[in-house]
Design an enzyme around this catalytic site. Sequence first.
Site, PDB file in Angstrom:
ATOM      1  N   ASP A  13       0.811  -1.227   0.000  1.00  0.00           N
ATOM      2  CA  ASP A  13       0.000   0.000   0.000  1.00  0.00           C
ATOM      3  C   ASP A  13       0.837   1.267   0.000  1.00  0.00           C
ATOM      4  OD1 ASP A  13      -2.254  -1.645   0.188  1.00  0.00           O
ATOM      5  OD2 ASP A  13      -2.121  -1.702   2.360  1.00  0.00           O
ATOM      6  N   ASN A  38      -4.941  -9.936  -4.100  1.00  0.00           N
ATOM      7  CA  ASN A  38      -4.690  -9.361  -2.768  1.00  0.00           C
ATOM      8  C   ASN A  38      -4.179  -7.932  -2.917  1.00  0.00           C
ATOM      9  OD1 ASN A  38      -2.345 -10.374  -3.946  1.00  0.00           O
ATOM     10  ND2 ASN A  38      -1.457 -11.152  -2.052  1.00  0.00           N
ATOM     11  N   HIS A  41      -4.282  -1.497  -6.017  1.00  0.00           N
ATOM     12  CA  HIS A  41      -3.517  -0.308  -6.374  1.00  0.00           C
ATOM     13  C   HIS A  41      -4.462   0.824  -6.762  1.00  0.00           C
ATOM     14  CE1 HIS A  41       0.172  -3.064  -7.275  1.00  0.00           C
ATOM     15  NE2 HIS A  41      -0.260  -3.132  -6.043  1.00  0.00           N
ATOM     16  N   THR A  42      -4.449   1.871  -5.942  1.00  0.00           N
ATOM     17  CA  THR A  42      -5.360   2.984  -6.184  1.00  0.00           C
ATOM     18  C   THR A  42      -4.772   3.912  -7.239  1.00  0.00           C
ATOM     19  OG1 THR A  42      -6.100   2.829  -3.910  1.00  0.00           O
ATOM     20  CG2 THR A  42      -6.603   4.882  -5.064  1.00  0.00           C
ATOM     21  N   GLN A 223       2.285  -5.895  -3.278  1.00  0.00           N
ATOM     22  CA  GLN A 223       2.707  -6.047  -1.877  1.00  0.00           C
ATOM     23  C   GLN A 223       3.997  -5.253  -1.624  1.00  0.00           C
ATOM     24  OE1 GLN A 223       1.708  -9.410  -3.526  1.00  0.00           O
ATOM     25  NE2 GLN A 223      -0.195  -8.401  -3.024  1.00  0.00           N
ATOM     26  N   ASP A 332       2.213  14.854   1.790  1.00  0.00           N
ATOM     27  CA  ASP A 332       1.248  15.885   2.197  1.00  0.00           C
ATOM     28  C   ASP A 332       0.488  15.522   3.474  1.00  0.00           C
ATOM     29  OD1 ASP A 332       0.284  13.914   0.196  1.00  0.00           O
ATOM     30  OD2 ASP A 332      -1.672  14.755   0.729  1.00  0.00           O
TER      31      ASP A 332
HETATM   32  P1  IMO Z   1      -0.638  -4.002  -2.480  1.00  0.00           P
HETATM   33  O1  IMO Z   1      -0.160  -4.538  -3.789  1.00  0.00           O
HETATM   34  C1  IMO Z   1      -0.890  -4.497   1.828  1.00  0.00           C
HETATM   35  C2  IMO Z   1      -0.986  -8.598   3.395  1.00  0.00           C
HETATM   36  C3  IMO Z   1      -2.259  -9.053   4.063  1.00  0.00           C
HETATM   37  C4  IMO Z   1      -1.694 -10.007   5.100  1.00  0.00           C
HETATM   38  C5  IMO Z   1      -0.540 -10.659   4.369  1.00  0.00           C
HETATM   39  C6  IMO Z   1      -0.878 -12.019   3.759  1.00  0.00           C
HETATM   40  O2  IMO Z   1      -1.902  -3.252  -2.550  1.00  0.00           O
HETATM   41  O3  IMO Z   1       0.449  -3.251  -1.790  1.00  0.00           O
HETATM   42  P2  IMO Z   1      -2.294 -12.676   1.612  1.00  0.00           P
HETATM   43  O4  IMO Z   1      -3.741 -12.433   1.273  1.00  0.00           O
HETATM   44  O5  IMO Z   1      -1.345 -12.097   0.642  1.00  0.00           O
HETATM   45  O6  IMO Z   1      -2.004 -14.122   1.903  1.00  0.00           O
HETATM   46  O7  IMO Z   1      -2.082 -11.925   3.023  1.00  0.00           O
HETATM   47  O8  IMO Z   1      -0.184  -9.773   3.319  1.00  0.00           O
HETATM   48  N1  IMO Z   1      -1.149  -8.068   2.019  1.00  0.00           N
HETATM   49  C7  IMO Z   1      -1.080  -6.774   1.688  1.00  0.00           C
HETATM   50  N2  IMO Z   1      -0.947  -5.673   2.469  1.00  0.00           N
HETATM   51  N3  IMO Z   1      -0.954  -4.347   0.500  1.00  0.00           N
HETATM   52  C8  IMO Z   1      -1.048  -5.430  -0.293  1.00  0.00           C
HETATM   53  O9  IMO Z   1      -0.967  -5.347  -1.640  1.00  0.00           O
HETATM   54  C9  IMO Z   1      -1.174  -6.718   0.294  1.00  0.00           C
HETATM   55  N4  IMO Z   1      -1.316  -7.965  -0.183  1.00  0.00           N
HETATM   56  C10 IMO Z   1      -1.287  -8.783   0.880  1.00  0.00           C
HETATM   57  O10 IMO Z   1      -2.947  -7.980   4.647  1.00  0.00           O
HETATM   58  O11 IMO Z   1      -1.151  -9.292   6.175  1.00  0.00           O
HETATM   59 MG    MG Z   2      -3.169  -2.351  -1.257  1.00  0.00          MG
END
Ligand code: IMO
Ligand code: MG
Length: 428
Positions: A13, A38, A41-42, A223, A332
Amino acid sequence: MPVIAVVGGQWGDEGKGKVIDSLAEKAKVVVRFSGGDNAGHTVINPSGEFRMHLVPSGIFYPGVTCIIGNGVVINPAVLLEELDNLKKHAVDASRLVISDRAHLTMPYHTLLDGLEEERRGKGALGTTRRGIGPAFADKVARMGIRTGDLINKDLFHSKLSSILEFKNAILTKVYGHSPLLLEEIFEQYCRYGEQLAPFIQETNSVIHQSLARGEIVLLEGAQGTLLDPDFGTYPYVTSSSPLAGGGSIGAGISPMAFNRIIGVFKAYITRVGSGPMPTELKDKIGELIRKKGHEYGATTGRPRRCGWFDAVAGRFSAQVNGFSDIALTHLDIFDGFPSIKICTAYEFNGETLNYFPSDSSILEKCQPVHEELSGWQGSTRGIRNFDQLPSEARRYINRLEELLSCPISFVAVGSKREQVIEVRPILP
Ligand code: IMO
Ligand code: MG
């Protein structure tokens, strides 16, 4: 042949979608290489506001081919919904290409992800329950189903029938759940296959022809580094590698071809799900960051845990990825903060640690050692030039560069496409 990887430096995120949306204007190909739906992406641009789960964030530029690479696991229902939503916003997604090597998330994966989380009880990992772990486990256990399998229905039926026999034994005997029906899943996935068939192909040639023409290829990470199965806070991690190295395997590009590796970091840090987080703020400041930064999961809606920038974790992340540049986002959110802290070391059992421990039970007990910097007044959202930032903001950025030994080349001061400060050009 410029390959530029954009990778999460924290716990996901970080704003990777925004960085890709900004860089993709000059690219010809954008490849997602890991994770699955999972990811969330905003992207906010003139076409609207989107949460991209599977489609690469470069899809908004008509000249960009967007590839879902071999390293991704795909839930076809989510992908079709995403394509539908793009169509509703008049975004042409015909340049989407799906690797025939990418694995599918199947109904038993999502089901088992949830059942396993329930079984763990208090020790739950806090997964997104999208079936990601079970799908990657099956890939490695050599019982996955790939998108390419959907094209040959007889073969697909025989694979599914033998896998489902095993999955149903687990569902019924281990979890006391009712079995899933072969023909129901088969027919549903055949329908998905028919809808996705025009996009599914061998993608290696597409990427390598583009590289041979000297075009810019962007790798869109999902992730973040601290969720990597090897280097993250195991077992509170995801199940595929979000690292730049994962990009090499998940897209099929030699590490020799990488020109830049951009680590995306928020100006603070967030985490969703369980696991250690030394700089987590469980107080009013944490609340304020969550509120100002809209820190709620794009995939699950869960409130994100918020904290000060962790430079120990950040330095580790820069090392294992070899970042050439950093993109710092959400600066910001600190507008108007009287002071800002950075964690520069951990304290554990009366000792100072300058490294990121591999053992989550140790990290859990680490106390952050903070350095405090002055904040700034007024808004940075309209600023497009580094020199026009308040001196305290520049000081904060420079201090992070020092601590991570890496230049910050891109700063985001808002969620819209144009709210960007290009400190140093990333693309030729
Ligand atoms: P983006 O691409 C933030 C976290 C889950 C959990 C751990 C395992 O948007 O950055 P999973 O479903 O992958 O087996 O969960 O990983 N998680 C993320 N946290 N951004 C993500 O993706 C995530 N994808 C998985 O919250 O802690
Ligand atoms: Mg995310």
